[in-house]
Design an enzyme around this catalytic site. Structure first.
Site, PDB file in Angstrom:
ATOM      1  N   THR A  89     -22.142  43.040 -19.703  1.00 39.64           N
ATOM      2  CA  THR A  89     -21.101  43.061 -20.721  1.00 39.64           C
ATOM      3  C   THR A  89     -21.651  42.484 -22.026  1.00 39.64           C
ATOM      4  O   THR A  89     -22.402  41.527 -22.006  1.00 39.64           O
ATOM      5  CB  THR A  89     -19.891  42.235 -20.267  1.00 39.64           C
ATOM      6  OG1 THR A  89     -19.439  42.738 -19.012  1.00 39.64           O
ATOM      7  CG2 THR A  89     -18.769  42.294 -21.288  1.00 39.64           C
TER       8      THR A  89
ATOM      9  N   ARG B 261     -12.627  52.027 -10.983  1.00 40.88           N
ATOM     10  CA  ARG B 261     -12.303  50.612 -11.200  1.00 40.88           C
ATOM     11  C   ARG B 261     -12.220  50.300 -12.702  1.00 40.88           C
ATOM     12  O   ARG B 261     -13.054  50.711 -13.492  1.00 40.88           O
ATOM     13  CB  ARG B 261     -13.373  49.745 -10.554  1.00 40.88           C
ATOM     14  CG  ARG B 261     -13.177  48.232 -10.741  1.00 40.88           C
ATOM     15  CD  ARG B 261     -14.057  47.675 -11.814  1.00 40.88           C
ATOM     16  NE  ARG B 261     -14.035  46.208 -11.832  1.00 40.88           N
ATOM     17  CZ  ARG B 261     -14.618  45.454 -12.762  1.00 40.88           C
ATOM     18  NH1 ARG B 261     -15.280  46.040 -13.755  1.00 40.88           N
ATOM     19  NH2 ARG B 261     -14.548  44.157 -12.723  1.00 40.88           N
ATOM     20  N   ILE B 262     -11.199  49.575 -13.092  1.00 38.21           N
ATOM     21  CA  ILE B 262     -11.073  49.101 -14.470  1.00 38.21           C
ATOM     22  C   ILE B 262     -11.188  47.587 -14.463  1.00 38.21           C
ATOM     23  O   ILE B 262     -10.561  46.908 -13.645  1.00 38.21           O
ATOM     24  CB  ILE B 262      -9.731  49.553 -15.083  1.00 38.21           C
ATOM     25  CG1 ILE B 262      -9.759  51.069 -15.303  1.00 38.21           C
ATOM     26  CG2 ILE B 262      -9.455  48.829 -16.394  1.00 38.21           C
ATOM     27  CD1 ILE B 262      -8.457  51.665 -15.748  1.00 38.21           C
TER      28      ILE B 262
ATOM     29  N   ASP C 124     -11.803  43.763 -16.846  1.00 35.46           N
ATOM     30  CA  ASP C 124     -11.033  43.000 -17.824  1.00 35.46           C
ATOM     31  C   ASP C 124     -11.298  43.431 -19.259  1.00 35.46           C
ATOM     32  O   ASP C 124     -10.450  43.253 -20.135  1.00 35.46           O
ATOM     33  CB  ASP C 124     -11.382  41.515 -17.708  1.00 35.46           C
ATOM     34  CG  ASP C 124     -12.849  41.247 -18.056  1.00 35.46           C
ATOM     35  OD1 ASP C 124     -13.715  41.634 -17.246  1.00 35.46           O
ATOM     36  OD2 ASP C 124     -13.125  40.709 -19.140  1.00 35.46           O
TER      37      ASP C 124
ATOM     38  N   THR D 115     -16.751  37.609 -20.425  1.00 38.88           N
ATOM     39  CA  THR D 115     -17.723  38.251 -19.544  1.00 38.88           C
ATOM     40  C   THR D 115     -17.677  37.563 -18.194  1.00 38.88           C
ATOM     41  O   THR D 115     -17.320  36.396 -18.105  1.00 38.88           O
ATOM     42  CB  THR D 115     -19.139  38.170 -20.143  1.00 38.88           C
ATOM     43  OG1 THR D 115     -20.053  38.851 -19.275  1.00 38.88           O
ATOM     44  CG2 THR D 115     -19.598  36.737 -20.316  1.00 38.88           C
ATOM     45  N   GLY D 116     -18.024  38.317 -17.158  1.00 37.91           N
ATOM     46  CA  GLY D 116     -18.015  37.725 -15.825  1.00 37.91           C
ATOM     47  C   GLY D 116     -17.363  38.649 -14.818  1.00 37.91           C
ATOM     48  O   GLY D 116     -17.492  39.868 -14.902  1.00 37.91           O
TER      49      GLY D 116
ATOM     50  N   GLY E 117     -14.517  40.538 -13.619  1.00 32.04           N
ATOM     51  CA  GLY E 117     -13.327  41.034 -14.292  1.00 32.04           C
ATOM     52  C   GLY E 117     -12.031  40.777 -13.573  1.00 32.04           C
ATOM     53  O   GLY E 117     -11.003  40.480 -14.202  1.00 32.04           O
TER      54      GLY E 117
END
Lengths: 179, 130
Positions: free
Chosen positions: B1, B29-30, B32, B51-52, B54
């Site tokens: 990200t 998949r969606i 964050d 970031t990380g 989601g």
């Protein structure tokens, strides 16, 4: 007060400083050369910063995006103007070169905030943004990452290599802990 | 990200985030990133990009929580982000970058590291991972 900027991204250790320096330099130059209070000018420059990151194959966005369990890319992006709370977002992109630019178009040229998958791709073509075959985004490193993730039966954050050099116990779920 | 947040010398804020998501994620998949208020948010108080992992960032509505803590509780950007990163999200899942309307910059994370860089008009710059 003065201007300020921050950015994040995931890249191999040996490339981090040059990539981050380059991106930060672009941001600093842009902000220094446009001090007028025009929000739009500042925002246009901001978009360019994220485009710069997307175009670097070492970042998990645009070219270099990590792969789904089918070996495909599905890219996402979002942009937001704090002054107006106008925003735009896209998901499930497979051919759009700069997802954040399409997100900006969603913000500026539609009555909506968020377009995804086929609708977003169709909107991209309607707007004439740059698209390429989805193979453009897939790198050998990410094919290898997907193999490793499948072998470990895990879903992983994009950057995994340096986990062994930090003095912290591994987590049981197999995920890397690098943002 | 990847993400970027910025404030100009007039206090105008903006945030943007872009990502390929997670390695081996399910098709469809969606995360964050595109969810306004989860991985990306900006208002007149701050601009935030996350970031990380989601799913955890969505559960905690991280970006909007930072803004809400500033708006409704009067916290500084550092206080708000410290609370969200230390108290609202599981360790090892979340990092964010944020700037406030007054030019404060923070880059907290509860992961092992986060590639990050920042600069301010007074000449300060920082590049870091761990």
């Amino acid at each position: 007060m003065g201007w300020a900027i921050a950015l994040h991204g995931d890249i191999p250790r040996e490339l981090r400083e040059s990539c981050l320096h380059r991106c930060l330099g672009i941001a600093i130059d842009a902000l220094n050369s446009h001090k007028s209070p025009l929000d739009v000018v500042e925002l246009v420059l901001l978009f360019s910063f994220v485009r710069e990151l997307e175009n670097d194959p070492h970042f998990n966005a645009g070219k270099g995006s990590v792969l789904t369990n089918n070996g495909t890319v599905e890219m996402e992006a979002c942009i937001m103007d704090g002054s107006t709370k106008n925003c735009g977002a896209v998901s499930g992109l497979t051919t759009v070169v700069n997802a954040v630019s399409l997100a900006r178009l969603v913000m500026e040229r539609t009555p909506h905030i968020y377009l995804a998958f086929e609708g977003a791709e169709a909107f991209a073509r309607e707007q004439g943004v740059e698209t390429v075959d989805s193979s453009h985004f897939i790198t050998p490193q990410n094919i290898e990452r997907l193999k490793q993730a499948k072998a470990a039966n895990s879903v992983q954050v994009d950057y995994t290599q340096p986990i062994s050099i930090v003095d912290e116990p591994p987590v049981p779920n197999g995920d890397s802990q690098i943002g | 990200t990847v993400g970027c947040v910025a404030v100009d010398s007039s206090g105008n804020l903006a945030a943007a985030t872009s990502t390929g998501g997670l390695v081996n994620k399910m098709v469809g998949r969606i995360g964050d990133t595109p969810l306004v208020g989860a991985g990306t948010y900006a208002n007149k108080f701050c601009a935030v990009s996350c970031t990380g992992k989601g799913e955890e960032i969505i559960r905690a509505t991280v970006a909007r929580d930072v803004a809400a803590l500033m708006e409704y509780k009067g916290l500084t950007l550092k206080e708000a982000t410290d609370y969200v990163i230390k108290e609202s999200t599981p360790k090892g899942t979340t990092g964010l970058i944020a700037v406030s309307a007054t030019g404060e910059v923070v880059t907290p994370f509860n992961t092992t590291g986060m590639f990050r860089a920042c600069a301010t008009q007074d000449g300060k710059t920082q590049i870091g991972i761990w």
